[in-house]
Scaffold this motif. Structure first.
Motif, PDB file in Angstrom:
ATOM      1  N   VAL A  15       0.831  -1.201   0.000  1.00 22.03           N
ATOM      2  CA  VAL A  15       0.000   0.000   0.000  1.00 22.03           C
ATOM      3  C   VAL A  15       0.867   1.253   0.000  1.00 22.03           C
ATOM      4  N   ASN A  16       1.947   1.250   0.797  1.00 28.05           N
ATOM      5  CA  ASN A  16       2.811   2.426   0.916  1.00 28.05           C
ATOM      6  C   ASN A  16       3.883   2.473  -0.168  1.00 28.05           C
ATOM      7  N   ARG A  17       3.910   1.460  -1.063  1.00 29.33           N
ATOM      8  CA  ARG A  17       4.899   1.397  -2.149  1.00 29.33           C
ATOM      9  C   ARG A  17       6.307   1.589  -1.590  1.00 29.33           C
TER      10      ARG A  17
ATOM     11  N   GLU B  11     -10.379  -1.462  10.625  1.00 23.31           N
ATOM     12  CA  GLU B  11      -9.138  -0.758  10.300  1.00 23.31           C
ATOM     13  C   GLU B  11      -8.401  -1.572   9.229  1.00 23.31           C
ATOM     14  N   THR B  12      -8.378  -1.059   8.025  1.00 23.05           N
ATOM     15  CA  THR B  12      -7.724  -1.741   6.915  1.00 23.05           C
ATOM     16  C   THR B  12      -6.370  -1.093   6.643  1.00 23.05           C
ATOM     17  N   PRO B  13      -5.495  -1.726   5.861  1.00 25.14           N
ATOM     18  CA  PRO B  13      -4.211  -1.105   5.522  1.00 25.14           C
ATOM     19  C   PRO B  13      -4.362   0.232   4.809  1.00 25.14           C
ATOM     20  N   SER B  14      -5.533   0.468   4.189  1.00 22.91           N
ATOM     21  CA  SER B  14      -5.750   1.730   3.480  1.00 22.91           C
ATOM     22  C   SER B  14      -6.518   2.752   4.313  1.00 22.91           C
TER      23      SER B  14
ATOM     24  N   ILE C 285     -19.837  -9.470   2.408  1.00 25.56           N
ATOM     25  CA  ILE C 285     -20.193  -8.072   2.169  1.00 25.56           C
ATOM     26  C   ILE C 285     -19.060  -7.434   1.356  1.00 25.56           C
ATOM     27  N   ARG C 286     -19.396  -6.852   0.208  1.00 27.77           N
ATOM     28  CA  ARG C 286     -18.407  -6.221  -0.673  1.00 27.77           C
ATOM     29  C   ARG C 286     -18.482  -4.704  -0.523  1.00 27.77           C
ATOM     30  N   ILE C 287     -17.335  -4.097  -0.243  1.00 27.02           N
ATOM     31  CA  ILE C 287     -17.234  -2.640  -0.142  1.00 27.02           C
ATOM     32  C   ILE C 287     -16.358  -2.163  -1.294  1.00 27.02           C
ATOM     33  N   ALA C 288     -16.955  -1.509  -2.258  1.00 26.10           N
ATOM     34  CA  ALA C 288     -16.246  -1.104  -3.470  1.00 26.10           C
ATOM     35  C   ALA C 288     -15.193  -0.032  -3.172  1.00 26.10           C
ATOM     36  N   GLY C 289     -14.032  -0.167  -3.826  1.00 27.11           N
ATOM     37  CA  GLY C 289     -12.983   0.851  -3.742  1.00 27.11           C
ATOM     38  C   GLY C 289     -12.167   0.841  -2.486  1.00 27.11           C
ATOM     39  N   ALA C 290     -12.343  -0.168  -1.615  1.00 31.15           N
ATOM     40  CA  ALA C 290     -11.593  -0.205  -0.351  1.00 31.15           C
ATOM     41  C   ALA C 290     -10.437  -1.193  -0.397  1.00 31.15           C
ATOM     42  N   GLY C 291     -10.073  -1.657  -1.606  1.00 33.88           N
ATOM     43  CA  GLY C 291      -8.967  -2.604  -1.736  1.00 33.88           C
ATOM     44  C   GLY C 291      -7.674  -1.919  -2.118  1.00 33.88           C
ATOM     45  N   LEU C 292      -6.776  -2.658  -2.770  1.00 34.96           N
ATOM     46  CA  LEU C 292      -5.497  -2.118  -3.212  1.00 34.96           C
ATOM     47  C   LEU C 292      -5.694  -1.277  -4.464  1.00 34.96           C
TER      48      LEU C 292
END
Length: 352
Positions: free
Chosen positions: A201-203, A286-289, A306-313
């Motif tokens: 996430v932090n590259r 609390e996710t990595p993002s 449950i799918r939460i759009a846009g909360a992934g990598l």
């Protein structure tokens, strides 16, 4: 000792779990108690045990890999030297003639140049009785000497005036129409690099130690997924006479934490007690993002996702994956009498 990787039948980049599983399988197959008719069973079992002891220790394994690679490099260098053959001894180059110098470099014999002809002797005229023979011969010899001196002076001027031009012209003639053959490249060095989801996430910029002891820097690019390979140009092994190879780093994202990855999607598990599963609830994860609010609908079972759009990598194009929340129904640590009575009444068709 034979190659421990070959003994256990694992890849050279195998993880500890794979090595342990392979050891158990091989040990069971070659155990002397199960192979009493095989006189070599004890020897093979001991060999497998030594291989496992070497590969399970990171220090011993790294040392073995380094020594094996150095041996391979020496063998490749010896083969390369054998293919090249003995190098010819260098011959002194005559700086006076450019054609001869370039011919020695390119292995082409210089074209024969016509040698300067000797001045012809002046024809002797028949001596008339009325002429003086001695004076005539003296004049002819003087003219011949003057002509020879002029010719030698002109040749010396040509040689001293344009040696650089002759040299450049000779080089151009030799290399015109030829294509330089590229040097053979050393095989790429493949390594596995373990990274966390937070580093992705932090590259983050990582330091990767290679089997030969060198350290290279690696920056995690945007849109990185598990198993993605990153090529580091000319960072691999060095072999004399060959182009330096690349490092092919395969990123392995740690999947043992609360989150795991599926491409750009993040997957996690949310435990629910009976009340929240039946009545529904809102909870914060609390996710990595960052923080994400998850709304659990009423009457949600353990098979619900449950799918939460846009909360992934986030991908290389800026688009982000989704967060997949898998619900898991959990009971309280201590039995609850009310819940127990309710379940018992439901089983027997009784209602309170």
């Amino acid at each position: 000792m034979r190659d421990p990787y070959a003994i256990l039948g694992v890849r050279r980049n195998a993880g500890q779990d794979e090595i342990k599983a392979a050891w158990r399988s091989v040990a069971k197959a070659v155990h002397p108690d199960h192979n009493q008719d095989d006189p070599l069973a004890t020897q093979r079992f001991a060999e497998a045990g030594k291989a496992y002891e070497l590969l399970r220790d990171p220090v011993l394994r790294s040392r073995y890999d380094r020594v094996r690679r150095e041996a391979e490099l020496r063998r490749m260098e010896a083969m390369k030297q054998k293919m090249r053959g003995p190098e010819p001894a260098e011959e002194p180059v005559d700086a006076e003639t450019a054609e001869e110098a370039i011919s020695r470099i390119f292995g082409v014999e210089p074209q024969a140049q016509p040698s300067p002809s000797k001045p012809k002797a002046a024809p002797q005229r028949p001596v008339d009785k009325g002429e003086a023979p001695a004076d005539t011969r003296t004049e002819a010899v003087a003219d011949s000497k003057r002509e020879e001196a002029s010719r030698l002076e002109a040749t010396a001027l040509r040689r001293s005036a344009a040696p650089a031009a002759d040299l450049v012209a000779a080089i151009v003639r030799r290399i015109r129409g030829r294509i330089a053959k590229p040097a053979e490249k050393v095989p790429d060095l493949a390594v596995d690099v373990n990274v966390s989801i937070e580093q992705v996430v932090n590259r983050a910029r990582l330091s990767v130690e290679l089997p030969d002891g060198e350290t290279v820097k690696l920056s995690i690019p945007p849109g990185t997924t598990d198993g993605q390979a990153i090529r580091l140009k000319e960072q691999g092994y060095r072999v004399t006479g060959m182009a330096r190879g690349d490092v092919l780093a395969t990123l392995r994202i740690n999947q043992e934490g609360p989150f795991r990855t599926q491409g750009l999607d993040l997957v996690t598990t949310l435990p629910l007690d009976l009340e929240d599963a039946v009545l529904g609830c809102d909870t914060v994860l609390e996710t990595p993002s960052g923080s994400v609010t998850v709304t659990v609908p009423a009457w949600s079972g353990s098979d619900k996702v449950i799918r939460i759009a846009g909360a992934g990598l986030r991908g290389a194009d800026g688009e982000a994956g989704d967060l997949l929340v898998e619900l898991r129904l959990m009971l309280r640590e201590k039995p609850d009498d009310k819940v127990t009575d309710l379940m018992r009444s439901l089983r027997h068709g009784l209602y309170l």
